[in-house]
Design an enzyme around this catalytic site. Structure first.
Site, PDB file in Angstrom:
ATOM      1  N   GLU A  12      -0.718   2.348   1.790  1.00  0.00           N
ATOM      2  CA  GLU A  12      -1.210   1.539   1.145  1.00  0.00           C
ATOM      3  C   GLU A  12      -0.764   1.975  -0.390  1.00  0.00           C
ATOM      4  OE1 GLU A  12      -2.853   3.171   4.009  1.00  0.00           O
ATOM      5  OE2 GLU A  12      -4.411   1.171   5.028  1.00  0.00           O
ATOM      6  N   CYS A  52      -8.101   2.926   0.496  1.00  0.00           N
ATOM      7  CA  CYS A  52      -6.737   1.961  -0.324  1.00  0.00           C
ATOM      8  C   CYS A  52      -7.425   0.451  -0.202  1.00  0.00           C
ATOM      9  CB  CYS A  52      -6.394   1.998   1.164  1.00  0.00           C
ATOM     10  SG  CYS A  52      -5.779   3.530   1.196  1.00  0.00           S
TER      11      CYS A  52
END
Lengths: 158, 158
Positions: free
Chosen positions: A57, A88
Site C-alpha cells: 500500500e 498502511c
C-alpha cells in the site's frame, strides 16, 4: 462488488503473487484507481530493498501521489490483497482516498506469519505499556515548535 | 533521561523546526541512533514531495535502514519530536528498534491541526464502521497466495 472492483482486486492479488515469486518481499499487492484508470500499483519490497516501510500500500500510495502530483488520493479507490496493517491504514488515512477494498484479513496475515494483528493489539495501549517501551521528555520544547507552526501564515496544511 | 537522550531528542526537535521553516512540510523531526552514532535523520516532507507517507519517522527509518543495509533497526534508539502517529508507530513496529523516545504528545499534534488522534480513535473500530468505509471480497483467492507463501522454502521473513 461490481465488475471493476473484481477486476482491480484480482489484479492486486496477482501483484501479491508475482512479487512474492520474484523475491521482492511478502505476498502483498495493491492497485490504486482513479476515474477508471490505474494511477499506482505496488507490491511488498521490504526485504529486497531493506525498507521496512515498503509495504504494497505504501509503495502504491507513493507511486499514485507522484503520478497525480498531489499528497492526497482524492476520488481514488485503493484495492489491496490484504486488510491493511496499522502502518498502511495510517498511510491511507493521511492520503484520504474515497474507498478501500481488500481481500484477505488481518487474521489471514497473522496465520501466514505477519505481525499485523499484534500491532493492532498494541496500538490502543498506553505508550508506556507497549512491547516497545516509549518514554517522553522535553514536551515544552517541542510544543514551542507547534506554536510556531500555528502562528505561521503561508503554510500548506495536510 | 540521560544526557545522550536529551541531546538527540533536542536534535529531533531542531529538525522539526528547520524543516518547517524551510517549507518541507509539518513541524516534525526524528533522529535514529545506534551505538552512539546517528544512523538516520528525517523531517516531515509530505507537502514538498507529494508523499503522504513522508513523515519524519518514516523518512528517518528509511535512511537508517539504507545506511545499515538492513530492514531492521536492531539495537537502535529512535528519538522523535512528537509521539508517532499510527502510521509511524506501525512502521516502528515493523522496524523493531530497541527504544523510542518522544517529546510532544498526540494531543499536542491534534491541537496544532494534525489528525493523529483521529486515526488512533479509528484504528480499533471494525473496518466497516470507519470514516473511510472498507469492504472485503475474494478472500479465498488471496488466502491461496498466503498458502503459497507458507509453502515456500527459501523466503526471507520480516
Amino acid at each position: 462488488m461490481n465488475r471493476d472492483d473484481e477486476h482491480y482486486l484480482r489484479q492486486a492479488i496477482a501483484l501479491a503473487r508475482t512479487g512474492m515469486e520474484r523475491g521482492d518481499g511478502g505476498p502483498f499487492g495493491c492497485v490504486i484507481v482513479k476515474d477508471g484508470q490505474v494511477v499506482g500499483t505496488g507490491n511488498n519490497r521490504v526485504t529486497s530493498t531493506n525498507d521496512p516501510t515498503a509495504h504494497a500500500e505504501v509503495v502504491a500510495i507513493r507511486a499514485a501521489c507522484a503520478r497525480l502530483g498531489s499528497f492526497q488520493l482524492d476520488g481514488c479507490t485503493v484495492y489491496t490483497s490484504c486488510e491493511p496493517c496499522p502502518m498502511c491504514l495510517g498511510a491511507l488515512y493521511w492520503a484520504r482516498p474515497a474507498r478501500i477494498v481488500y481481500a484477505a484479513t488481518r487474521a489471514d496475515a497473522a496465520d501466514a506469519g505477519f505481525d499485523d494483528s499484534l500491532i493492532y493489539e498494541e496500538l490502543p495501549l498506553d505508550p508506556a505499556e507497549r512491547r516497545y517501551p516509549m518514554e517522553h521528555h522535553l514536551r515544552e520544547e517541542a510544543q514551542q515548535v507547534f506554536a510556531a507552526w500555528k502562528a505561521m501564515g503561508d503554510k500548506v496544511k495536510y
